[in-house]
Design an enzyme around this catalytic site. Structure first.
Site, mmCIF file in Angstrom:
data_model
loop_
_atom_site.group_PDB
_atom_site.id
_atom_site.type_symbol
_atom_site.label_atom_id
_atom_site.label_comp_id
_atom_site.label_asym_id
_atom_site.label_seq_id
_atom_site.Cartn_x
_atom_site.Cartn_y
_atom_site.Cartn_z
ATOM 1 N N ARG A 75 154.140 53.365 15.676
ATOM 2 C CA ARG A 75 154.536 54.418 16.606
ATOM 3 C C ARG A 75 154.965 53.838 17.946
ATOM 4 O O ARG A 75 154.276 52.983 18.502
ATOM 5 C CB ARG A 75 153.375 55.395 16.812
ATOM 6 N N HIS A 100 157.748 54.659 12.523
ATOM 7 C CA HIS A 100 158.402 53.883 11.462
ATOM 8 C C HIS A 100 159.933 53.940 11.523
ATOM 9 O O HIS A 100 160.610 54.073 10.505
ATOM 10 C CB HIS A 100 157.921 54.344 10.097
ATOM 11 N N HIS A 174 155.320 48.941 3.325
ATOM 12 C CA HIS A 174 154.291 49.988 3.404
ATOM 13 C C HIS A 174 153.714 50.316 2.027
ATOM 14 O O HIS A 174 153.536 51.479 1.680
ATOM 15 C CB HIS A 174 154.894 51.237 4.042
ATOM 16 N N GLU A 307 149.983 46.395 6.526
ATOM 17 C CA GLU A 307 151.320 46.346 7.103
ATOM 18 C C GLU A 307 151.423 45.166 8.067
ATOM 19 O O GLU A 307 151.054 45.268 9.230
ATOM 20 C CB GLU A 307 151.616 47.666 7.820
#
Length: 342
Positions: A75, A100, A174, A307
């Site tokens: 974010r 993203h 992801h 991630e």
């Protein structure tokens, strides 16, 4: 080792298969990994990542199952950043912030794919040109992402790119991992090690504040083997903000691997090594209504994401210096996922 190619509705599906029967399936749509099929200790083959039953659901892919994330993972506070004195506005797709890479980002694009075959591995080269100001980001960004599989059961993802203007880039994959196979059980009982002494603090909207928190004596300490769910329901403001784990762990880089994930019943083990600064671990705290490959909708804590990335950009451009790609420089990052039985 083999590569298989299939035509789907508007995109292609590729399977990389090594001599140990390990299989990795990748879509040209979003560079999505739909399958990582590995053996358990009894030789039984199962998928250890979550996937949708209907491949066309990847056009929407609300949970970003297996997706290629970019230009920026995580974010960005206020969906804006400043670079070289210019403010750039991004898509506000998550509580007024950019998540993203925004709407119609890399996970929604059809990538060009070339197959790679040699004696050491089989692989795919995915290419895409992200044009200047696409989703608000400056610079024409020419990207190549390589997925390779070898007979040591190592899946490597290697990201490279150049931009003709200064820009920001922070890519990741992801995939949602569950080593029980075919999402038979929650990940809360699966064991995890993260070689990290600090997490990045986030606020109630999961935006980095620019501060780090020491993990010692907190639920975020995974320096020793611990079940994912051991402390996930503890009273902790950071856990409350995330509804579980959804934080960047800053990697120590002191050991051979950055992450170890283990499922005792199957014997499956995953080790992750990356040159990235952090790994965001997301304990699948929210689900969508789409049917998964296993025949049901997802449940909370069905899987966990690892991630590998730089720290997400928070408010006031905190951590932005780690993801600036200057004109003429090369974006070059790699993450290795190694599967074995123990």
């Amino acid at each position: 080792m083999q590569i298989k190619e299939f035509n789907e509705n508007g995109f292609k599906r590729y399977q990389l298969i090594n001599d140990n029967n390990m299989l990795v399936e990748v879509l040209s749509l979003g560079g999505v990994i739909t399958k990582i099929i590995t053996e358990d200790r009894n030789g039984f083959l199962e998928n250890v990542v979550l996937s949708y039953k209907n491949l066309e659901d990847y056009y929407e892919n609300p949970s970003c199952f297996g997706a290629m994330i970019g230009r920026t993972a995580g974010r960005i506070g206020g969906a804006k950043f400043s670079l070289n004195g210019v403010e750039y506005n991004l898509d506000k797709n998550n509580n007024g912030n950019c998540l993203h890479g925004g709407n119609n980002s890399f996970s929604k694009k059809i990538w060009n794919v070339e197959t790679i075959r040699n004696n050491d591995y089989v692989g795919l080269k995915l290419s895409y040109m992200s044009k200047d100001l696409e989703n608000g980001y400056p610079g024409n960004l020419d990207l190549s992402v390589y997925y390779t599989l070898n007979n040591e059961n190592e899946l490597k993802i290697h990201y490279t790119g150049k931009s003709d203007k200064d820009t920001i880039v922070n890519m990741t994959n992801h995939s949602y991992f569950n080593l029980s196979g075919n999402a038979k059980s929650s990940v809360l009982g699966q064991k995890l090690v993260i070689n990290s002494d600090y997490i990045g603090e986030v606020d109630e909207y999961l935006i980095p504040t620019g501060k780090n928190i020491e993990v010692k004596n907190t639920p975020f300490d995974f320096n020793n083997v611990k079940e994912v769910g051991k402390d996930i329901n503890e009273e902790n403001i950071q856990l409350k903000y995330g509804s579980g784990y959804d934080h960047p762990w800053i990697l120590n880089k002191k050991k051979e691997n950055d992450v170890m994930f283990y499922h005792k019943e199957s014997g499956r083990c995953l080790e992750i090594k990356t040159n990235q600064k952090a790994i965001v671990c997301y304990s699948m705290n929210f689900t969508d209504d789409l049917i998964m490959e296993c025949g049901r909708v997802g449940k909370k804590h069905d899987a966990i994401c690892f991630e590998a990335q730089s720290l997400p950009v928070g408010y006031d451009d905190c951590f932005i210096n780690d993801i600036i790609l200057r004109n003429g420089e090369v974006y070059d990052n790699e993450t290795i996922y190694k599967f074995y039985i123990k």
